[in-house]
Design a protein around this motif. Structure first.
Motif: not given
Length: 331
Positions: A69-75, A142-148, A152-160
Motif C-alpha cells: 500500500x505504501x508503494x502504491x500511494x507513493x507511485x 487483520x484490520x490493518x491488512x484489510x485496510x491496507x 492499495x486498490x484506492x491508490x491504483x484507482x487514483x493512478x488510473x
C-alpha cells in the motif's frame, strides 16, 4: 514481566489448541462469535496450536501488505507530480485546477491513512509487551491488512484517474468527447426532472376529478417542492457545464481555433438551459398558495445555498445539500 503471549489471566491462549483458544476467548467476552474467533485464530495457528511464531508471522505478513500500500500511494504521488508538471500554466484554468485539486486531496488523504496504518502496525508488532489479548492483537492485524489492501486498490484507482486526466489534458478531442458526455448526462437529468414535473401535474388533474384522500395534498406539495429543488440544481448544472465549455475553448490549440468541435455542445447547452426555465415555469404554474406558504422560504434558502457554489462545482457537496433539503422519499 509480560507472559509470552502478551497477556495474563483468562485470555492467555498461546500454546493452547485452537479449539481451547476459541473457548477461552469466547468465555472472556460472550459477545464474541465463535466462528469469527475461529477464523481470526486460523492466522496464528500452526499444527492445530496457537503459537507465538504464528503471531510473529501474522505481523510479518501484515507488514508486507502494508508495504505494498505504501508503494502504491507513493507511485500515485509521483504520478500527481508528473501531472502538475504536464499541466504547467494550464493549471490556472478552472477545469484543470479542479481536477488537480481532487487528486491532491486524494493523495494527501491516502498518505495520511498509510502513515496511520504504519503507526498502528508498529504498536501491534510489539505484541509481547502489549496489554491487549493475543486475540485482539491478531484482530488488529487483520484490520490493518484489510485496510491496507483497500488502500492499495484506492491508490491504483487514483493512478488510473491521473492517467486519464493526462490523456484529457493532452488531447483536445478527448476533452470534447468528455464535454459531450456531460451534456448528454445533463439532458438525461432533465428528462428525469420533466417526469417528476408531469407526475405533479397528473396528480393535480386526478385530484380535480375526484375527492382527494386526506393527506394527498401534503404528498403533492412535497413532490412539487422536491422537483423545485432539483430544478434549481439543474440551473447550476447548466452553469457548471458552460464554465467547462469556456475552459475547453481556452485550452483548445490554435490549430483548431476556427473549428474546435465545441459548437454543437454550446448549442445543446442553450437548448437545455431553455428547457430548465420551461420546467421551472411549469412548476410555478402548478404551485398552490398553500405549497408556497409551506415551502417558499425553504426554496429561497436552498437557492442561497446553491449561490455559494461556483464552477467548477463540487457535485458531491451539492448532492449532500440536496439530500439535506429534500423531504420524504425522493430517491
Amino acid at each position: 514481566m509480560a507472559q509470552q503471549d502478551g497477556t495474563t489471566g483468562s485470555e492467555r491462549i498461546v500454546g493452547l489448541s485452537k479449539s481451547e483458544a476459541v473457548d477461552r476467548v469466547v468465555a472472556a467476552d460472550d459477545a464474541r462469535d465463535p466462528d469469527t474467533v475461529r477464523a481470526v485464530l486460523d492466522h496464528v495457528t500452526e499444527d492445530g496450536t496457537v503459537t507465538a511464531d504464528g503471531v510473529d508471522s501474522a505481523v510479518t505478513d501484515t507488514s508486507m501488505i502494508l508495504s505494498t500500500a505504501e508503494t502504491r500511494v507513493e507511485l500515485a504521488s509521483i504520478d500527481l507530480d508528473d501531472a502538475r508538471e504536464a499541466a504547467g500554466d494550464d493549471a490556472a484554468v478552472g477545469a484543470v485546477r479542479s481536477r488537480l485539486d481532487v487528486f491532491e486531496s486524494q493523495v494527501a488523504n491516502a498518505t495520511e491513512q498509510v502513515e496511520s496504518l504504519g503507526e498502528e502496525l508498529q504498536e501491534l508488532s510489539d505484541w509481547r509487551d502489549d496489554p491487549r489479548s493475543v486475540y485482539d492483537i491478531v484482530l488488529g492485524l487483520r484490520e490493518v491488512a484489510s485496510e491496507s489492501q483497500a488502500l492499495t486498490a484506492h491508490a491504483d484507482d487514483i493512478q488510473l484517474d491521473i492517467e486519464k486526466f493526462e490523456r484529457w489534458l493532452s488531447n483536445h478531442d478527448v476533452r470534447v468527447r468528455g464535454l459531450d458526455g456531460d451534456v448528454a448526462a445533463l439532458e438525461q437529468s432533465l428528462d428525469g426532472l420533466a417526469d417528476r414535473v408531469e407526475a405533479v401535474a397528473d396528480a393535480e388533474e386526478s385530484e380535480d376529478d375526484a375527492d382527494a384522500a386526506e393527506g394527498a395534498d401534503d404528498e403533492r406539495a412535497a413532490e412539487w417542492y422536491n422537483a423545485a429543488l432539483r430544478a434549481r440544481v439543474s440551473d447550476l448544472l447548466v452553469e457548471d457545464v458552460r464554465a467547462e465549455l469556456a475552459d475547453l475553448r481556452e485550452l483548445a490549440p490554435e490549430s483548431v481555433a476556427e473549428n474546435d468541435g465545441l459548437g454543437d455542445a454550446a448549442a445543446n447547452l442553450d437548448e437545455l438551459d431553455a428547457r430548465v426555465q420551461r420546467l421551472r415555469g411549469r412548476l410555478g404554474d402548478l404551485a398552490r398558495p398553500s405549497w408556497t406558504d409551506e415551502y417558499g422560504a425553504r426554496i429561497e434558502s436552498f437557492e442561497a445555498t446553491l449561490a455559494a457554489f461556483e464552477p467548477p462545482v463540487s457535485w458531491g457537496a451539492v448532492q449532500a445539500e440536496l439530500e439535506d433539503a429534500r423531504v420524504g422519499d425522493d430517491g
